[in-house]
Scaffold this motif. Structure first.
Motif, mmCIF file in Angstrom:
data_model
loop_
_atom_site.group_PDB
_atom_site.id
_atom_site.type_symbol
_atom_site.label_atom_id
_atom_site.label_comp_id
_atom_site.label_asym_id
_atom_site.label_seq_id
_atom_site.Cartn_x
_atom_site.Cartn_y
_atom_site.Cartn_z
ATOM 1 N N PHE A 131 4.818 6.042 -3.371
ATOM 2 C CA PHE A 131 3.926 5.255 -2.521
ATOM 3 C C PHE A 131 4.558 4.902 -1.177
ATOM 4 O O PHE A 131 3.853 4.578 -0.228
ATOM 5 N N VAL A 132 5.872 4.970 -1.080
ATOM 6 C CA VAL A 132 6.559 4.543 0.145
ATOM 7 C C VAL A 132 6.324 5.523 1.286
ATOM 8 O O VAL A 132 6.016 5.117 2.408
ATOM 9 N N TRP A 133 6.478 6.817 1.019
ATOM 10 C CA TRP A 133 6.422 7.808 2.087
ATOM 11 C C TRP A 133 5.060 7.855 2.780
ATOM 12 O O TRP A 133 5.016 7.862 4.018
ATOM 13 N N PRO A 134 3.934 7.873 2.052
ATOM 14 C CA PRO A 134 2.647 7.855 2.761
ATOM 15 C C PRO A 134 2.441 6.578 3.576
ATOM 16 O O PRO A 134 1.871 6.624 4.659
ATOM 17 N N LEU A 135 2.922 5.451 3.070
ATOM 18 C CA LEU A 135 2.781 4.209 3.832
ATOM 19 C C LEU A 135 3.552 4.263 5.136
ATOM 20 O O LEU A 135 3.054 3.854 6.191
ATOM 21 N N LEU A 136 4.770 4.772 5.090
ATOM 22 C CA LEU A 136 5.560 4.902 6.316
ATOM 23 C C LEU A 136 4.893 5.860 7.298
ATOM 24 O O LEU A 136 4.808 5.581 8.493
ATOM 25 N N ALA A 182 -1.531 10.962 4.704
ATOM 26 C CA ALA A 182 -0.791 10.417 3.559
ATOM 27 C C ALA A 182 -0.204 11.545 2.713
ATOM 28 O O ALA A 182 0.956 11.466 2.286
ATOM 29 N N VAL A 212 -6.794 10.018 7.347
ATOM 30 C CA VAL A 212 -5.811 9.159 6.678
ATOM 31 C C VAL A 212 -5.324 9.815 5.390
ATOM 32 O O VAL A 212 -4.118 9.827 5.099
ATOM 33 N N CYS A 222 1.713 6.759 7.458
ATOM 34 C CA CYS A 222 0.415 6.276 7.945
ATOM 35 C C CYS A 222 0.542 5.061 8.853
ATOM 36 O O CYS A 222 -0.409 4.735 9.571
ATOM 37 N N SER A 223 1.682 4.389 8.848
ATOM 38 C CA SER A 223 1.833 3.261 9.774
ATOM 39 C C SER A 223 1.800 3.761 11.215
ATOM 40 O O SER A 223 1.208 3.122 12.089
#
Length: 163
Positions: free
Chosen positions: A18-23, A47, A43, A25-26
């Motif tokens: 879950f970390v990599w898509p959040l980084l 992601a 999006v 997509c920020s």
């Protein structure tokens, strides 16, 4: 089969998925704020590109460092980084060839998805050019400014350090 899946999960650090898509997509969120064009489809693709790209990098790291990791096995790996307690390639749970194949699949998938992203429009390129041009005006001398004079000593002569 279960051992292989556990090795792949460990190789890709799947517990951090879950970390990599959040980084990733920020940065996309900032682009949406500045340029507009929000879409859930974009999006989702971003992601997936973030997930696949970062996972590919983790696999490549383990592949490249496999000999070093083989010498460095000391049992001090935490469950946080390696939930199965061992590095999969040096432990023999997955072969270097299979790990490299996983890297190629992840990289190819991320690249294929990246190819589906929309190309920047002329207006976005123009906005970028205008921003760079405007910021370069700070490096040019302003009109009407006087050139800097050489420093003078207390007796009015030019200091020895200046020509």
């Amino acid at each position: 089969m279960r051992e292989t899946l556990a090795a792949l999960a460990d190789l890709t650090r799947a517990h951090f998925f879950f970390v990599w898509p959040l980084l990733f997509c920020s940065g996309l969120a900032l682009a949406f704020q500045n340029y507009g064009g929000f879409s859930w489809d974009l999006v989702g693709r971003a992601a997936l590109i973030g997930l696949l790209g970062f996972e590919a990098g983790l696999v490549l790291n383990d592949y490249v460092d496999r000999e070093y990791d083989r010498r460095d096995v000391n049992g001090l790996l935490t469950r946080y980084w390696r939930p199965f307690g061992a590095r999969p390639i040096p432990a023999g749970r997955i072969s270097p060839r299979a790990a490299f194949a996983v890297f190629l699949v992840l990289t190819g998938s991320a690249a294929a998805l990246a190819a589906t992203l929309p190309h920047p429009t002329i207006s976005m390129s123009s906005a970028s050019w205008a921003t760079r041009t405007r910021s370069s005006t700070f490096t040019r001398p302003r009109s009407g400014t006087r050139p800097c004079r050489s420093p003078r000593s207390s007796d009015g002569r030019t200091s020895p350090s200046s020509p």
